[in-house]
Design a protein around this motif. Structure first.
Motif, PDB file in Angstrom:
ATOM      1  N   GLU A 207      12.350  15.733  34.462  1.00  0.00           N
ATOM      2  CA  GLU A 207      12.904  15.711  32.981  1.00  0.00           C
ATOM      3  C   GLU A 207      13.622  14.475  32.928  1.00  0.00           C
ATOM      4  OE1 GLU A 207      14.181  20.273  33.226  1.00  0.00           O
ATOM      5  OE2 GLU A 207      14.693  19.268  31.404  1.00  0.00           O
ATOM      6  N   ARG A 208      13.395  14.151  31.675  1.00  0.00           N
ATOM      7  CA  ARG A 208      14.182  12.903  31.249  1.00  0.00           C
ATOM      8  C   ARG A 208      14.369  12.953  29.710  1.00  0.00           C
ATOM      9  NH1 ARG A 208      14.356  11.612  35.678  1.00  0.00           N
ATOM     10  NH2 ARG A 208      13.745   9.664  36.653  1.00  0.00           N
ATOM     11  N   ASP A 209      15.697  13.154  29.183  1.00  0.00           N
ATOM     12  CA  ASP A 209      16.378  13.252  27.870  1.00  0.00           C
ATOM     13  C   ASP A 209      15.333  14.391  27.339  1.00  0.00           C
ATOM     14  OD1 ASP A 209      17.502  10.864  28.438  1.00  0.00           O
ATOM     15  OD2 ASP A 209      15.931   9.701  27.619  1.00  0.00           O
ATOM     16  N   GLY A 210      15.368  15.412  27.868  1.00  0.00           N
ATOM     17  CA  GLY A 210      14.980  16.663  27.401  1.00  0.00           C
ATOM     18  C   GLY A 210      13.342  16.869  27.194  1.00  0.00           C
TER      19      GLY A 210
ATOM     20  N   GLY B   5       5.782  13.574  26.455  1.00  0.00           N
ATOM     21  CA  GLY B   5       6.254  14.661  26.862  1.00  0.00           C
ATOM     22  C   GLY B   5       5.120  15.676  27.156  1.00  0.00           C
ATOM     23  N   ALA B   6       5.266  16.524  28.426  1.00  0.00           N
ATOM     24  CA  ALA B   6       4.208  17.721  28.600  1.00  0.00           C
ATOM     25  C   ALA B   6       4.852  18.840  28.232  1.00  0.00           C
ATOM     26  CB  ALA B   6       3.952  17.789  30.270  1.00  0.00           C
ATOM     27  N   VAL B   7       4.121  19.973  28.150  1.00  0.00           N
ATOM     28  CA  VAL B   7       4.629  21.245  27.913  1.00  0.00           C
ATOM     29  C   VAL B   7       4.342  22.122  28.965  1.00  0.00           C
ATOM     30  CG1 VAL B   7       4.487  21.228  25.179  1.00  0.00           C
ATOM     31  CG2 VAL B   7       2.564  21.804  26.468  1.00  0.00           C
ATOM     32  N   GLU B   8       5.091  23.087  29.159  1.00  0.00           N
ATOM     33  CA  GLU B   8       4.694  24.103  30.175  1.00  0.00           C
ATOM     34  C   GLU B   8       3.838  25.188  29.796  1.00  0.00           C
ATOM     35  OE1 GLU B   8       7.328  24.934  33.320  1.00  0.00           O
ATOM     36  OE2 GLU B   8       9.003  24.653  32.485  1.00  0.00           O
TER      37      GLU B   8
ATOM     38  N   ARG C 245       6.145  12.825  21.218  1.00  0.00           N
ATOM     39  CA  ARG C 245       6.030  11.304  20.978  1.00  0.00           C
ATOM     40  C   ARG C 245       7.075  10.844  20.699  1.00  0.00           C
ATOM     41  NH1 ARG C 245       0.018  10.533  20.827  1.00  0.00           N
ATOM     42  NH2 ARG C 245       0.480   8.748  20.229  1.00  0.00           N
ATOM     43  N   ALA C 246       7.666   9.942  21.561  1.00  0.00           N
ATOM     44  CA  ALA C 246       8.959   9.118  21.544  1.00  0.00           C
ATOM     45  C   ALA C 246       8.897   8.268  20.228  1.00  0.00           C
ATOM     46  CB  ALA C 246       9.348   8.594  22.737  1.00  0.00           C
TER      47      ALA C 246
END
Lengths: 635, 301
Positions: B216-219, B254-257, B281-282
């Motif tokens: 996990e990084r920054d949420g 970012g991935a989603v569970e 997407r950052a």
């Protein structure tokens, strides 16, 4: 807030495969929303997206934060912020360009073109309308019918939209008054009949409060019609109409992967086609038979309007991009002069007589537009006299193309009747046009073939024809140098003729003045005359300011490659003005002479002239010698 | 007798028409290929548009060297299967300076993607580039034309766009100018998934859920795709059942569970979700609300 009935349809959770099959069979409705500034278009679309659950939580959170920061609705959610996408418009609180939105319900997928109400952006409204099946015309219940309402209704009708919804918005601000609604509907009915709109669907709504958007409103008990969403979901769109028309397909691209395969690719504009059908290729008129309809998913038994396919023929027939494949027994017409309705979309007004690119289907030709027969005042529908078309003007004018094109009236076929005009220098799309009909003139005037042609004329004179086109500012020395060149050529036994600007204006062109349109016509006539003289075998010298690049290029395009020699007599304005042989600069500076090139009318210097002479460094005789050296030999 | 085309059939026909218009009118077209699901659909449409010929233009991958490994695999496979030339471009300046998403933040996207793209287009002299952007993705995209003009320095001027009427596209341009063309402008995320489903189009397996090493990084839930990922002392990646809704550089995506392992399950999850696809997407969050608009003006796709 209305019930969120439009997204989380139980089927998704329970049986995704069944849902996918249902969604796969949805139809498509494309519509536009239009109205005046502040009628609440963006708010309405934001509301449709919100109520059909097309807005996700992260977007909603951003929207809530934005609403508090820059919103115009106090602490409440400002739906307009959802669709006003560009930073520039968010700062100004306006919509500056057409935007496309997407949502779907259980029965339909929707593509919405959000078109701005500002007068200067009418071109965007026409753009959005050109692909729409239906128009939602918004009216602010407090203001009633405005100029923009009339303009947008007229444009929607002109573009051929037959389904019109009159959404009387902001009903919450008039206490949901039935009499206000009825009065607006009555006013609109009177106006609509006058422009040929025979039917429309009026709806009392509030985009901001959500009344009659997705659920019937308790605030309008006097209204028993459908909600906006219910109407959009069920309205009959005549999607099959194009299929019932005769088969036409503009050829986009010839597919030749190897010597054994030759196919013609395109989007079917109208009708249906199947292997074995006899077809005709236009404008050549050659006929063949469709042997197969090729797609990557396999050969088709039949194809219909709206599909992109590749057709193969039973015979080797010449066919290339720009041609139209049509059903053999009922082909479209071919012509080169038309009456058209034109919507001007560029800041630069139309130049009567200037050569523009005209794109229609996959055909690209050169075209000129005559002075409009009239323009339409969209408030009163009056026909007004006009010399040209300015930005956002709508007018009827004659268009002539440099070669015949395959067409149908716009009312019969939007693909073969709708066109755009493109400026040849700036490449901007400057106008949209709809062909009404071809002029009989074009059908009855044929090219008369003669036995003695330009080669025979030239051979007898023992020379190669040329047009030496001198261009430059008034007083640059064009006539003087051209005269020197002609003297030399005469001594060399060449057959020449010098066309001089001032002299031509004493005769052939004495009906023309110095407005931009007249200057263009002046050069067009001189160009045509120079071409006739070159056809007669002469070396033609012309000395005209000819300030516009587009017209010089037009003359170049009239002549065979290499025969047009552009000679730029390059003299700085200060030098020409200091010479002022005819005293014209003095008059122009004092205001006694209008539209004088270099002073209050532009001169566009050639970018790549064949010859350039600098009159500051060269005398007229030296300049003439330089030109002679460049154009030799003349055989 | 009359048959009503479905919305997907109409979208497909429109996209094929656009692809053919560009090939007919441009001098040197190229397809920007990012290996994601939108690129997959765009490539499939191109193969349909020109069948039985292979699409008459190359694929261009502007590589950042930080894509998921599975993306490189699919990229090379699709180039082979389509019979198209694959050009891979890496900004030599970014490579020399070791620009990476962990140390350089926004500079990473700017140098590898925006600058890399401009350099590649200039290097090969492409005058028309297909991109897989959709109008439903982001607000400034919704206002962009299908044929989007760029100055010689690749800039976009949203206030000076050409009107686009009917199916008539004006592809005229001056020397040095170029066009970006978006053939799937009018497709939505659901349309893309459904089309992939119906046409059985190969996509990167990362779109389907599987147990993968994550931190996990920054949420955001990031996947540790290779050993370049800097872990904190003592940190051990956690195996989670995850998948991706969009694909980019792995340290920025970012991935989603999820347990959705088939296409219908992925579509089901998408329809029931409450966040938009670009949420992971950052890149969109740079420069506040106008992030993408600003990037586009600078030459980003």
């Amino acid at each position: 807030m209305t019930d969120p009935i439009y997204k989380t349809d139980a089927l998704i959770a329970e049986d995704i495969d069944a849902y996918l099959i249902q969604h796969q069979h949805k139809s498509l409705l494309r519509f536009i929303t239009c109205g005046s500034v502040d009628d609440g278009k963006s708010t309405l679309i934001g509301r449709l997206l919100y109520d059909s659950k097309m807005i996700f939580e992260d977007q909603l959170a951003a929207l809530e934060a934005d609403s508090k920061r820059v919103g115009t609705q106090g602490q409440e959610i400002d739906f307009a912020l959802l669709v006003d996408g560009l930073a520039a418009e968010r700062e100004q609180g306006i919509t500056i360009d057409v935007a496309y939105r997407f949502f779907s319900t259980e029965n339909r997928k929707f593509i919405v073109a959000d078109t701005p109400g500002h007068e200067q952006y009418t071109r965007n409204m026409v753009t959005g309308a050109s692909t729409a099946d239906l128009a939602v015309i918004l009216i602010d219940a407090r203001k009633g019918i405005l100029t923009q309402t009339r303009r947008h209704s007229y444009l929607a009708h002109l573009i051929g939209i037959r389904n019109i919804v009159l959404a009387v918005n902001k009903m919450d601000l008039v206490d949901y008054s039935q009499s206000v609604f009825d009065q607006i509907v009555a006013d609109y009915t009177a106006f609509a009949e006058g422009i040929g709109i025979t039917a429309f669907t009026p709806l009392p709504i509030s985009g901001f409060k959500g009344d009659n958007i997705t659920a019937p409103s308790a605030n309008t008990p006097w209204y028993s019609g459908p909600t906006l969403m219910a109407h959009l979901e069920t309205v009959e769109v005549d999607v099959t109409a194009d299929q019932a028309k005769p088969f036409r397909m503009p050829v986009q691209w010839v597919n030749r992967p190897n010597l054994d395969f030759r196919g013609f690719s395109g989007l079917i504009a109208s009708g249906t086609i199947k292997p074995g059908d006899a077809v005709r290729v236009l404008p050549s008129g050659k006929t063949s038979t469709v042997s197969k309809i090729v797609t990557m998913d396999g050969e088709l038994d039949a194809a219909i309007a709206g599909q992109s396919v590749t057709l193969c023929f039973a015979d080797e027939v010449d066919c290339s991009r720009g041609d139209v494949i049509a059903i053999a027994e009922n082909p479209p017409q071919v012509a080169d002069q038309f009456e058209a309705t034109i919507v001007w979309m560029d800041d630069d007004a139309m130049h009567v007589g200037r050569s523009y690119w005209l794109k229609l289907g996959t055909q690209m030709v050169s075209a000129t537009v005559q002075a409009p027969k009239y323009t339409v005042n969209v408030n009163t529908m009056e026909h007004l006299a006009a010399k040209t078309l300015e930005l956002n003007a709508i007018g009827v004018a004659e268009i002539a193309t440099d070669k015949p094109i395959v067409f149908e009236p716009y009312a019969d076929n939007h693909t073969l009747g709708g066109l755009i005009l493109i400026d040849k220098i700036t490449n901007r799309t400057v106008a949209a046009g709809m062909l009404n009909f071809s002029l009989r003139r074009a059908q009855n005037v044929h090219w008369q073939a003669t036995d003695i042609g330009r080669e025979e004329h030239a051979r007898l004179k023992n020379q190669t024809p040329r047009v030496l086109w001198f261009t430059g500012l008034s007083g640059s020395g064009k006539s003087t140098i051209a005269n020197e060149v002609e003297k030399s050529l005469n001594l060399m036994n060449r057959h020449t003729f010098l066309l001089d600007g001032d002299n031509v204006r004493h005769g052939l062109n004495k009906d023309l003045g110095f407005t931009e349109a007249d200057r263009i016509e002046n050069i067009r006539r001189v160009g045509e005359m120079a071409k006739l003289m070159a056809d007669a075998g002469l070396i033609v010298l012309t000395a005209f300011i000819s300030p516009f690049r587009a017209e010089r290029e037009l003359v170049r395009s009239l002549l065979p490659e290499g025969e047009f020699i552009e000679i730029f007599v390059d003299t700085p304005l200060e030098v020409a003005e200091a010479r002022d042989v005819k005293g014209l600069y003095k008059k122009a500076r004092s205001g006694a002479l209008k539209n004088f090139t270099g002073i209050d009318s532009p001169y566009e210097p050639p970018e790549h002239p064949e010859i350039r002479v600098n009159t500051v460094e060269m005398t007229p005789v030296e300049a003439a010698e330089h030109i002679i050296r460049k154009i030799m030999p003349l055989k | 007798m009359a048959r009503i085309l479905t919305h997907l059939e109409r979208l497909e026909a429109e996209s094929i028409h656009i692809l053919r218009e560009v090939v007919a009118e441009a001098d040197r077209p190229v397809m920007l290929y990012s290996v994601g699901k939108d690129s997959a659909v765009m490539l499939h449409l191109a193969r349909k548009a020109f069948y039985p010929s292979p699409p008459p233009f190359p694929l261009l991958h502007v590589d950042t060297t930080w894509k998921f490994r599975a993306m490189y695999d699919l990229r090379d496979r699709m180039a082979r299967e389509s019979g198209m030339e694959l050009l891979v471009y890496k900004n030599p300046d970014a490579e020399a300076r070791g620009i990476n998403p962990f140390d350089h933040g926004a500079l990473h996207t700017d140098m590898w993607k925006t600058e890399g793209l401009k350099q590649a287009l200039d290097l090969y002299g492409f005058d028309a580039a297909f991109g897989g952007a959709r109008r439903d993705e982001e607000k400034s995209r919704a206002k962009e034309r299908i044929f989007s003009f760029r100055t010689a320095s690749h800039g976009w001027d949203p206030k000076n766009q050409r009107p686009e009427l009917w199916h008539l596209y004006n592809a005229k341009k001056a020397k040095g100018e170029s066009i970006r063309i978006f053939p799937i402008s009018n497709w939505t995320e659901l349309d893309i998934w459904q089309y992939i489903h119906l046409n059985d189009i190969p996509i990167v397996p990362l779109y389907f859920s599987a147990p993968r090493p994550t931190v996990e990084r920054d949420g955001m839930l990031l996947m540790v795709d290779d050993d370049r990922f800097p872990l904190a002392p003592g940190e051990v990646p956690v195996e989670r059942s995850i998948r991706f809704r969009t694909l980019g550089c792995y340290p920025l995506t970012g991935a989603v569970e999820s347990t959705a392992a088939t296409l219908p399950q992925v579509i089901q999850e998408m329809l029931l979700t409450t966040t938009s696809e670009r949420q992971g997407r950052a890149i969109d969050k740079d420069a506040g609300g106008a992030g993408m608009e600003k990037k586009k003006q600078e030459g980003y796709f």
